[in-house]
Design an enzyme around this catalytic site. Structure first.
Site, PDB file in Angstrom:
ATOM      1  N   HIS A 197      99.030 125.452  65.033  1.00  0.00           N
ATOM      2  CA  HIS A 197     100.305 125.451  64.312  1.00  0.00           C
ATOM      3  C   HIS A 197     100.245 126.235  63.009  1.00  0.00           C
ATOM      4  CE1 HIS A 197      97.949 122.228  62.529  1.00  0.00           C
ATOM      5  NE2 HIS A 197      98.688 122.346  61.441  1.00  0.00           N
ATOM      6  N   CYS A 217     100.609 126.020  56.951  1.00  0.00           N
ATOM      7  CA  CYS A 217     100.317 124.584  56.879  1.00  0.00           C
ATOM      8  C   CYS A 217      99.554 124.230  55.615  1.00  0.00           C
ATOM      9  CB  CYS A 217      99.559 124.104  58.121  1.00  0.00           C
ATOM     10  SG  CYS A 217      99.220 122.319  58.100  1.00  0.00           S
ATOM     11  N   CYS A 241      93.255 123.841  61.997  1.00  0.00           N
ATOM     12  CA  CYS A 241      93.560 122.842  60.972  1.00  0.00           C
ATOM     13  C   CYS A 241      93.085 121.483  61.492  1.00  0.00           C
ATOM     14  CB  CYS A 241      95.066 122.824  60.712  1.00  0.00           C
ATOM     15  SG  CYS A 241      95.651 121.500  59.622  1.00  0.00           S
ATOM     16  N   SER A 295      94.621 118.834  61.673  1.00  0.00           N
ATOM     17  CA  SER A 295      95.649 118.195  62.499  1.00  0.00           C
ATOM     18  C   SER A 295      95.459 118.533  63.974  1.00  0.00           C
ATOM     19  CB  SER A 295      97.044 118.628  62.039  1.00  0.00           C
ATOM     20  OG  SER A 295      97.270 118.271  60.705  1.00  0.00           O
ATOM     21  N   HIS A 333      94.657 115.632  67.055  1.00  0.00           N
ATOM     22  CA  HIS A 333      95.316 115.463  68.353  1.00  0.00           C
ATOM     23  C   HIS A 333      94.340 115.630  69.512  1.00  0.00           C
ATOM     24  CE1 HIS A 333      99.536 114.942  67.270  1.00  0.00           C
ATOM     25  NE2 HIS A 333      99.278 115.719  66.237  1.00  0.00           N
TER      26      HIS A 333
END
Length: 371
Positions: free
Chosen positions: A69, A172, A47, A49, A53
């Protein structure tokens, strides 16, 4: 299982430092402690996200870390105090916890959990280690691994027949986009909507708008190759901002004669989406990582009656929402398979990362072990 109570050695993709490739390493996964569950990850996906990071937002002190995640797996063992799960259960890890006991979880007004952030991004509560060093756990999940340990409040039990290499996406992106339209924007039947950005989350928002009964769904993206995919999920029109000399909100208002309800936006398009709405009752929803983006509005943008909202995980409560969406998939009420453009193994994770960075995939699913 015969591994219960023992340390498990397995493969995982470790990010040793920011802005560097993930490395497949042998890690050690300790047994679950009180109120924790150890999960064999069957499938996980990349993803944006995770990329944020790794490449954009993470301080060097947050490494080494196992990212990931959006995944699905099978319960391997449980720690003391776990009452919701037993070995063999099919589950989806949750970055958004649901304890069902705090004042947030008991309120219908939010999907936040007051107990959800405890040690969610910390080496303190992590059961992962590599080469003698504790590994940070990402979002309480760390699914770029063959095994992980999560708190039981960060885990949803799902339909026993669900194909894990498909429903992993419900952890997600699909919930985030679909729920942003249905739960947050509360798209009305017969309304006109616009979705800015046609990645996985945007396509799920298109699907949510269609499910809510929108009569016109305008997909907005600078890549015209995405429109064919958007049509599959319910888009009726496509607008490429590069094809117009005037601001995109003016184009949209002209297309709909100002009869506008629920433009939905991802980061980078907040003002355009807001100004696309009819001043009297328009709704604009911001979705996605916006931590590095600043935006503003004038009082006159909102006073006439517009609503500007944010949405995390599409307004779904973690456990309840994931189980509900998996059931919808099993009942053929939502699409999931259509989001998957690539199937790979965990050792191909950097190929999947590159595909995501270059916007050459919707979702790449990494199979980490047999279902």
């Amino acid at each position: 299982m015969d591994t219960a109570g023992k340390v498990i050695k397995c493969k995982a993709a470790v990010a040793w430092e920011p802005n560097k490739p993930l490395v497949i390493e042998e890690i050690e996964v300790a047994p679950p402690q009180a109120n924790e569950v150890r999960v064999k990850i069957v499938a996980t996906s990349v993803c944006h996200s995770d990329l944020y990071h790794l490449y954009e937002g993470m301080h060097k002190d947050g490494f080494p870390v196992v990212l990931g995640h959006e995944a699905a797996g099978i319960v391997e063992s449980v720690g003391p105090g776990v009452t919701e799960f037993t070995p063999g259960d099919k589950v989806i890890p949750l970055f958004l916890a649901q304890c069902r006991e705090c004042h947030f979880c008991k309120s219908p007004k939010t999907n936040q959990c007051a107990n959800g952030r405890t040690e969610a991004m910390s080496p303190v509560g992590s059961r992962l280690s590599c080469k003698g060093k504790k590994i940070y756990q990402f979002s309480g999940t760390s699914t770029f691994s063959e095994y992980t340990v999560v708190r039981q409040i960060n885990l949803a039990k799902i339909h026993p027949d669900a194909p894990l290499d498909k429903v992993c996406l419900i952890g997600c992106g699909i919930c985030t986009g679909y729920g942003s339209a249905v739960n947050t924007a509360k798209v009305e039947e017969g309304s006109s909507c616009a979705v800015f950005g046609l990645g996985a989350v945007g396509l799920a928002a298109v699907m949510g708008c269609k499910a809510a009964g929108a009569k016109r769904i305008i997909a907005v993206d600078t890549n015209p190759e995405k429109f064919d995919k958007a049509k599959i999920f319910g888009a009726t029109d496509f607008v490429n901002p590069k094809d117009h000399s005037k601001p995109i909100h003016e184009v949209l208002m002209e297309m709909t004669n100002g009869e506008w309800t629920s433009p939905w936006s991802v980061w980078g398009t907040q003002q355009s989406a807001l100004h696309s709405t009819v001043p009297a009752w328009g709704v604009s929803v911001i979705v996605g990582y916006t931590l590095i983006q600043k935006f503003s509005a004038q009082p006159g943008d909102l006073i006439p009656g517009r609503t500007w909202k944010g949405s995390l995980f599409g307004g779904f409560k973690g456990k309840d929402g994931v189980a509900e969406m998996v059931q919808r998939y099993m009942d053929k009420k939502i699409m999931v398979d259509e989001f998957i453009t690539h199937n790979m193994g965990l050792d191909q994770i950097m190929e999947a990362v590159d595909l995501m960075r270059k916007a050459q995939c919707v979702r790449a699913v990494l199979k980490t072990s047999p279902q």
